[in-house]
Design a protein around this motif. Structure first.
Motif, PDB file in Angstrom:
ATOM      1  N   ASP A   1      20.041   0.859 -11.372  1.00 17.51           N
ATOM      2  CA  ASP A   1      21.521   0.761 -10.760  1.00 17.51           C
ATOM      3  C   ASP A   1      21.537  -0.718 -10.008  1.00 17.51           C
ATOM      4  OD1 ASP A   1      22.084   3.317 -11.565  1.00 17.51           O
ATOM      5  OD2 ASP A   1      21.429   4.193  -9.557  1.00 17.51           O
ATOM      6  N   TYR A   2      20.475  -1.141  -9.312  1.00 15.30           N
ATOM      7  CA  TYR A   2      20.877  -2.470  -8.508  1.00 15.30           C
ATOM      8  C   TYR A   2      20.811  -3.659  -9.591  1.00 15.30           C
ATOM      9  CZ  TYR A   2      18.776  -6.601  -6.370  1.00 15.30           C
ATOM     10  OH  TYR A   2      18.713  -7.750  -5.934  1.00 15.30           O
ATOM     11  N   LEU A   3      20.073  -3.800 -10.686  1.00 17.68           N
ATOM     12  CA  LEU A   3      19.979  -4.856 -11.710  1.00 17.68           C
ATOM     13  C   LEU A   3      21.597  -4.736 -12.341  1.00 17.68           C
ATOM     14  CD1 LEU A   3      16.411  -4.843 -12.992  1.00 17.68           C
ATOM     15  CD2 LEU A   3      17.634  -6.565 -11.235  1.00 17.68           C
ATOM     16  N   SER A   4      21.824  -3.487 -12.666  1.00 21.70           N
ATOM     17  CA  SER A   4      23.271  -3.468 -13.540  1.00 21.70           C
ATOM     18  C   SER A   4      24.385  -3.658 -12.741  1.00 21.70           C
ATOM     19  CB  SER A   4      23.515  -1.918 -13.573  1.00 21.70           C
ATOM     20  OG  SER A   4      22.364  -1.036 -14.421  1.00 21.70           O
TER      21      SER A   4
ATOM     22  N   ALA B   1      13.643  -8.028 -10.061  1.00 22.96           N
ATOM     23  CA  ALA B   1      12.751  -6.983 -10.360  1.00 22.96           C
ATOM     24  C   ALA B   1      11.454  -6.893  -9.468  1.00 22.96           C
ATOM     25  CB  ALA B   1      12.465  -6.808 -11.696  1.00 22.96           C
ATOM     26  N   ILE B   2      10.939  -8.112  -9.662  1.00 28.80           N
ATOM     27  CA  ILE B   2       9.618  -7.950  -8.768  1.00 28.80           C
ATOM     28  C   ILE B   2       9.788  -7.777  -7.241  1.00 28.80           C
ATOM     29  CG2 ILE B   2       7.533  -9.417  -8.171  1.00 28.80           C
ATOM     30  CD1 ILE B   2       7.734 -10.619 -10.962  1.00 28.80           C
ATOM     31  N   ARG B   3      10.666  -8.371  -6.691  1.00 24.44           N
ATOM     32  CA  ARG B   3      11.066  -8.301  -5.264  1.00 24.44           C
ATOM     33  C   ARG B   3      11.454  -6.832  -4.756  1.00 24.44           C
ATOM     34  NH1 ARG B   3      14.544 -11.938  -5.385  1.00 24.44           N
ATOM     35  NH2 ARG B   3      16.465 -10.816  -5.273  1.00 24.44           N
ATOM     36  N   PHE B   4      12.211  -6.368  -5.659  1.00 23.80           N
ATOM     37  CA  PHE B   4      12.830  -4.900  -5.503  1.00 23.80           C
ATOM     38  C   PHE B   4      11.797  -4.150  -5.244  1.00 23.80           C
ATOM     39  CE2 PHE B   4      14.589  -0.853  -6.444  1.00 23.80           C
ATOM     40  CZ  PHE B   4      15.846  -0.744  -5.645  1.00 23.80           C
ATOM     41  N   VAL B   5      10.700  -4.101  -6.497  1.00 21.61           N
ATOM     42  CA  VAL B   5       9.727  -3.106  -6.503  1.00 21.61           C
ATOM     43  C   VAL B   5       8.667  -3.306  -5.265  1.00 21.61           C
ATOM     44  CG1 VAL B   5       7.927  -2.395  -8.018  1.00 21.61           C
ATOM     45  CG2 VAL B   5       9.868  -2.775  -9.032  1.00 21.61           C
TER      46      VAL B   5
ATOM     47  N   SER C   1       3.676   2.163  -2.082  1.00 23.42           N
ATOM     48  CA  SER C   1       2.133   2.323  -2.363  1.00 23.42           C
ATOM     49  C   SER C   1       1.733   0.624  -2.489  1.00 23.42           C
ATOM     50  CB  SER C   1       1.749   2.718  -3.571  1.00 23.42           C
ATOM     51  OG  SER C   1       0.599   2.463  -4.031  1.00 23.42           O
ATOM     52  N   ASP C   2       0.636   0.248  -1.814  1.00 25.87           N
ATOM     53  CA  ASP C   2       0.195  -1.071  -2.096  1.00 25.87           C
ATOM     54  C   ASP C   2      -0.264  -1.460  -3.539  1.00 25.87           C
ATOM     55  OD1 ASP C   2       0.678  -1.531   0.762  1.00 25.87           O
ATOM     56  OD2 ASP C   2      -0.970  -1.218   1.183  1.00 25.87           O
ATOM     57  N   GLU C   3      -0.633  -0.324  -4.086  1.00 26.46           N
ATOM     58  CA  GLU C   3      -1.110  -0.692  -5.588  1.00 26.46           C
ATOM     59  C   GLU C   3      -0.031  -0.845  -6.629  1.00 26.46           C
ATOM     60  OE1 GLU C   3      -4.016  -1.321  -6.700  1.00 26.46           O
ATOM     61  OE2 GLU C   3      -4.670  -1.509  -4.652  1.00 26.46           O
ATOM     62  N   TRP C   4       1.356  -0.850  -6.133  1.00 25.68           N
ATOM     63  CA  TRP C   4       2.314  -0.715  -7.134  1.00 25.68           C
ATOM     64  C   TRP C   4       2.119  -1.797  -8.528  1.00 25.68           C
ATOM     65  CZ3 TRP C   4       5.287  -5.374  -7.914  1.00 25.68           C
ATOM     66  CH2 TRP C   4       4.896  -6.365  -6.885  1.00 25.68           C
ATOM     67  N   GLY C   5       2.686  -1.728  -9.559  1.00 33.03           N
ATOM     68  CA  GLY C   5       2.485  -2.432 -10.489  1.00 33.03           C
ATOM     69  C   GLY C   5       3.759  -2.527 -11.251  1.00 33.03           C
TER      70      GLY C   5
END
Length: 364
Positions: free
Chosen positions: A231-234, A281-285, A291-295
Motif C-alpha cells: 500500500d505504501y509503495l503504491s 522498501a528497505i527503510r520501511f521494513v 524482529s531484529d532478524e528481518w530480511g
C-alpha cells in the motif's frame, strides 16, 4: 490534473449509481452521497452535463429542485488498468478488470488462441507473459477464441500489443481499453470478420520484493507488513502494484515464530523510480519490523531463474543457511538486506509465480 481525473471518475460513478437506484438525482443527493459541499456538487453536475455525461430531466419548479440522470448506467470501461513490463524479449501484460469473470473469460480465450502464452490469473488481475513477435491466431465464434494477442513489440519506451477480437471483446477493444489507467493510445482497424487494435503502453520495469522474519512469537505478522508495504509503495507516482503472495516454508524449522510463511509483493515501475523503490522498501521494513532478524530481497525482472526456483522449493523441505541464501542471491542477481530473514525473503521470490493453492500450504 491526475487528481481532477480521479474525482471526475468517482463522481460520475456515483451519479450512475444514483441514477440506477433512484431513477434520477439532485444536487443535494450528490452532495450527501459524496460528502461534499452543495456548491462542489453543483459545479461537477454542470461540468459533466456540459460534457454530455448527464441529462437534465426536470428544471426547478417552485421548491422542487432540478433532477438529473446519467446518460448511461453502463460502465465506461470494464478495464481498470492495463500496463506492461519488459524482461529481455518477454513482455508481461497486466490487465486489471472490474470483474473477475471478465478476467477469466480473457484468460480462457487468450490461452486458447495461443497456448505458448503463460497466463496467471488472480481474481480480477490477469497477467500474461508473451515473447515479442507476431502471432497468427484466428478468432471467431465458439469454438474459435473470441480474442487473441496477435503481436507484441517495443517502440522506444512504449510497448505495442496487437489484439484481434469479435463480439464483446471487440466492444471492449474499441470502447473501453483506451480509458484504462496506463494506456497511452489505442489505434483501431475494423475488418470484415474481426476488429484489430494496437494498444500502446509504457515499457515499465518489474520488481519483486520478498520479506520474511519481521515478527516475534507474540507480536507482528510478515504478511501484514508486506500488505502495508504494498500500500505504501503504491502511493508513489509511476508505480503500478501487481499483487501479494504468501508461501509456507519448512514447518520443522526450530526457530520459527509461528507458521513459517514468507511474503512477496510485485510492482511494475517507471525505470527512474527503481532506486527510490529499493531504498523506500528497505527503510520501511527496517522501521516497521518487530524482529531484529528481518530480511528483504529485491529482484529486478519477472523471469525466475531455475536456480532461484529450486532454492524456493528447498526452503519448503529443509534447512537453508544465510550463507547459502546469499550465494544463491549473488548468482541470480538478487539484492538482499538484513538478518536471517533473507532466507525466507529469497524463497518468497523464487516461489512468487507458483500456483497459490500449492504454496499457501506446507503439504508436499
Amino acid at each position: 490534473m491526475q487528481g481532477v481525473i480521479k474525482r471526475r471518475r468517482s463522481y460520475l460513478k456515483l451519479m450512475r449509481k444514483l441514477t440506477l437506484r433512484k431513477g434520477s438525482f439532485t444536487v443535494e443527493d450528490l452532495a450527501q452521497s459524496a460528502g461534499i459541499p452543495r456548491s462542489t456538487a453543483r459545479d461537477w453536475i454542470v461540468r459533466l452535463s456540459d460534457e454530455g455525461c448527464l441529462t437534465v430531466l426536470t428544471r426547478p419548479h417552485g421548491r422542487a429542485p432540478s433532477r438529473y440522470a446519467a446518460v448511461s448506467a453502463i460502465p465506461r470501461t470494464a478495464c481498470r488498468k492495463i500496463f506492461t513490463a519488459v524482461d529481455g524479449d518477454i513482455v508481461e501484460i497486466v490487465h486489471e478488470c472490474l470483474s473477475s469473470a471478465c478476467a477469466a473469460f480473457c484468460a480462457k480465450h487468450h490461452s486458447k488462441a495461443n497456448p505458448d502464452i503463460k497466463i496467471i490469473r488472480q481474481g480480477t488481475i490477469l497477467r500474461e507473459f508473451v515473447r515479442m513477435g507476431e502471432y497468427e491466431s484466428k478468432v471467431g465464434l465458439w469454438p474459435e477464441p473470441a480474442v487473441a494477442v496477435t503481436g507484441i513489440w517495443q517502440e522506444g519506451d512504449e510497448i505495442v500489443q496487437k489484439i484481434r477480437s469479435v463480439g464483446g471483446p471487440a466492444f471492449s477493444l474499441t470502447g473501453m481499453m483506451s480509458r484504462a489507467e496506463g494506456v497511452l493510445k489505442v489505434d483501431i482497424a475494423r475488418g470484415e470478420h474481426a476488429t484489430e487494435g494496437c494498444i500502446r503502453t509504457q515499457a515499465l520495469n518489474h520488481i519483486i520484493i520478498g520479506i520474511d522474519n519481521t515478527d516475534r512469537f507474540d507480536d507482528g505478522a510478515t504478511f501484514a507488513l508486506a500488505i502495508a508495504l504494498l500500500d505504501y509503495l503504491s502511493e508513489l507516482s509511476g508505480i503500478f502494484p501487481i499483487g501479494h503472495h504468501i508461501a509456507m516454508l519448512w514447518q520443522d524449522l526450530p526457530e520459527k515464530t509461528a507458521g513459517n510463511s514468507c511474503s512477496a509483493i510485485e510492482f511494475a515501475v517507471v525505470p527512474e523510480k527503481i532506486d527510490l523503490i529499493r531504498k523506500a522498501a528497505i527503510r520501511f521494513v527496517g522501521d516497521e519490523s518487530v524482529s531484529d532478524e528481518w530480511g528483504i530481497s529485491i529482484k529486478s525482472g519477472f523471469i525466475i531463474p531455475d536456480l532461484l526456483y529450486e532454492y524456493g522449493l528447498r526452503a519448503r523441505t529443509g534447512m537453508i543457511t544465510c550463507r547459502e541464501a546469499r550465494q544463491c542471491a549473488r548468482e541470480c542477481g538478487v539484492l538482499t538486506y538484513g538478518g536471517a530473514g533473507i532466507i525466507g525473503s529469497l524463497a518468497a521470490i523464487g516461489l512468487a509465480h507458483e500456483p497459490e493453492d500449492m504454496i499457501i500450504t506446507p503439504d508436499f
